[in-house]
Design a protein around this motif. Structure first.
Motif, short mmCIF file in Angstrom:
data_model
loop_
_atom_site.label_atom_id
_atom_site.label_comp_id
_atom_site.label_asym_id
_atom_site.label_seq_id
_atom_site.Cartn_x
_atom_site.Cartn_y
_atom_site.Cartn_z
N VAL A 90 -27.82 44.69 -128.36
CA VAL A 90 -27.06 43.45 -128.17
C VAL A 90 -26.34 43.39 -126.83
N VAL A 91 -25.91 44.54 -126.31
CA VAL A 91 -25.20 44.54 -125.03
C VAL A 91 -26.13 44.10 -123.91
N ASP A 92 -27.30 44.69 -123.85
CA ASP A 92 -28.26 44.35 -122.79
C ASP A 92 -28.76 42.93 -122.95
N GLU A 93 -29.01 42.51 -124.18
CA GLU A 93 -29.51 41.17 -124.41
C GLU A 93 -28.44 40.11 -124.11
N HIS A 94 -27.19 40.44 -124.41
CA HIS A 94 -26.11 39.53 -124.05
C HIS A 94 -26.00 39.41 -122.53
N ARG A 95 -26.17 40.51 -121.82
CA ARG A 95 -26.12 40.48 -120.35
C ARG A 95 -27.21 39.55 -119.81
N TRP A 96 -28.39 39.60 -120.41
CA TRP A 96 -29.49 38.70 -120.02
C TRP A 96 -29.09 37.24 -120.24
N ALA A 97 -28.55 36.94 -121.40
CA ALA A 97 -28.19 35.55 -121.72
C ALA A 97 -27.01 35.06 -120.88
N ALA A 98 -26.07 35.94 -120.61
CA ALA A 98 -24.86 35.55 -119.87
C ALA A 98 -25.17 35.22 -118.41
N ALA A 99 -26.33 35.64 -117.91
CA ALA A 99 -26.71 35.34 -116.53
C ALA A 99 -27.32 33.95 -116.38
N ALA A 100 -27.57 33.27 -117.49
CA ALA A 100 -28.17 31.93 -117.45
C ALA A 100 -27.13 30.89 -117.01
N PRO A 101 -27.58 29.74 -116.56
CA PRO A 101 -26.64 28.70 -116.09
C PRO A 101 -25.70 28.18 -117.18
N TYR A 102 -26.16 28.17 -118.44
CA TYR A 102 -25.34 27.64 -119.52
C TYR A 102 -24.93 28.73 -120.51
N ASP A 103 -23.93 28.44 -121.30
CA ASP A 103 -23.26 29.44 -122.13
C ASP A 103 -24.19 30.09 -123.15
N VAL A 104 -23.92 31.34 -123.45
CA VAL A 104 -24.68 32.13 -124.41
C VAL A 104 -24.33 31.71 -125.83
N GLY A 105 -25.30 31.82 -126.74
CA GLY A 105 -25.07 31.62 -128.16
C GLY A 105 -25.50 32.85 -128.94
N PHE A 106 -25.07 32.93 -130.20
CA PHE A 106 -25.40 34.08 -131.05
C PHE A 106 -25.92 33.61 -132.41
N TYR A 107 -26.69 34.48 -133.06
CA TYR A 107 -27.08 34.24 -134.45
C TYR A 107 -27.14 35.57 -135.19
N PHE A 108 -27.09 35.49 -136.52
CA PHE A 108 -27.20 36.71 -137.31
C PHE A 108 -28.01 36.44 -138.57
N ASN A 109 -28.63 37.49 -139.09
CA ASN A 109 -29.43 37.40 -140.31
C ASN A 109 -28.54 37.33 -141.54
N THR A 110 -29.01 36.64 -142.56
CA THR A 110 -28.23 36.40 -143.77
C THR A 110 -29.02 36.81 -145.00
N ALA A 111 -28.33 36.89 -146.15
CA ALA A 111 -28.98 37.25 -147.41
C ALA A 111 -27.98 37.07 -148.54
N ASN A 112 -28.46 37.18 -149.78
CA ASN A 112 -27.62 37.18 -150.97
C ASN A 112 -28.25 38.15 -151.97
N PRO A 113 -28.07 39.46 -151.77
CA PRO A 113 -28.80 40.47 -152.53
C PRO A 113 -28.20 40.86 -153.88
N GLY A 114 -27.01 40.35 -154.21
CA GLY A 114 -26.37 40.74 -155.46
C GLY A 114 -25.92 42.19 -155.44
N ASP A 115 -25.79 42.79 -156.63
CA ASP A 115 -25.19 44.12 -156.70
C ASP A 115 -26.12 45.24 -156.25
N GLN A 116 -27.31 44.89 -155.76
CA GLN A 116 -28.16 45.93 -155.17
C GLN A 116 -27.64 46.33 -153.78
N SER A 117 -26.68 45.56 -153.25
CA SER A 117 -26.09 45.89 -151.96
C SER A 117 -24.76 46.61 -152.14
#
Length: 266
Positions: A90-117
């Protein structure tokens, strides 16, 4: 709780098509729903204007490989394919995105696994009995998953607040067969991100996946990022509200760009 599907997400198909992602744009950004750091910190790139092409989203899938050249804006996946699992690049990839003309965005993976987590019974805003069908547990799981992604990103990159954030909601991850439980989980994620300075979250998914996971829930104020375009030239046409799976504004359109995912800001 009967899971809908179990797997590792990040991008589906040979081209890693359903990545998700996280950025914002469009009239939504231009109207101020997505903005820069409101705290008066270091100068940041401006938000992505409506009608901007040339964006890309990358994630753990691109670790160790080349990144897209000359991005106009970039969206970085902070998860390693699953909720509570971190992208080690994420650090290196953020550095790549932060060098672009417009602001960086983020996303994350989601789930609802119940009590198996192991994270299912972690403390959160609501009471939780520990049962897989407990809506309080589902809400807390989502709330804590968003907090984990946000805090990990802040610790690694020094930025998280005041940025566009997206929930990557795909059937390749584990979800309950109970759409009410899934919506409690998603609401927990949205509520956490909405509580952070300068953040208005959006959702990346598709109509079929959203319908399977949530029963087609309506979230009219929540922006969406859609993966429907099959070519760069098609992207603007999918900004039409008819392509929103939540009823919220279409803020970004994803399309195949060689071996990467390209993005158009509506």
């Amino acid at each position: 709780m009967t899971p809908v599907h179990t797997g590792v997400a990040g991008r589906l198909g040979g081209r890693h098509w359903f990545a998700l992602v996280a950025i914002v744009v469009a009239g939504v950004v231009a109207s101020g729903c997505f903005g820069g750091d409101p705290g008066g910190g270091p100068p940041v790139a401006p938000p992505v204007p409506s009608g901007t092409d040339g964006g890309y989203d990358i994630s753990w899938v691109q670790c160790g490989g080349p990144y897209p050249k000359n991005p106009v804006f970039g969206v970085v996946g902070v998860s390693n394919g699953s909720a509570f699992h971190d992208n080690p690049c994420v650090v290196d990839e953020h550095r790549w995105a932060a060098a672009a003309p417009y602001d960086v965005g983020f996303y994350f993976n989601t789930a609802n696994p119940g009590d198996q987590s192991a994270h299912w019974t972690e403390p959160g805003p609501l009471s939780c009995s520990g049962a897989s069908d407990d809506l309080g547990c589902a809400y807390n799981y989502g709330y804590n998953a968003a907090r984990h992604a946000f805090e990990y990103t802040a610790a690694q990159t020094g930025v998280a607040a005041g940025k566009p954030w997206w929930l990557d909601i795909e059937t390749v991850n584990t979800w309950s067969a109970d759409v009410n439980s899934n919506m409690a989980d998603i609401q927990g994620m949205l509520d956490y991100l909405n509580s952070q300075s300068g953040v208005t979250p959006g959702i990346y998914s598709s109509g079929s996946q959203w319908a399977q996971i949530t029963g087609g829930a309506v979230l009219a104020s929540t922006p969406v990022w859609v993966p429907y375009a099959q070519a760069r030239t098609e992207a603007p046409s999918f900004c039409d509200p008819a392509y929103s799976f939540t009823g919220g504004p279409v803020a970004m359109v994803q399309y195949p760009a060689g071996s990467f995912d390209g993005d158009y800001a509506c």
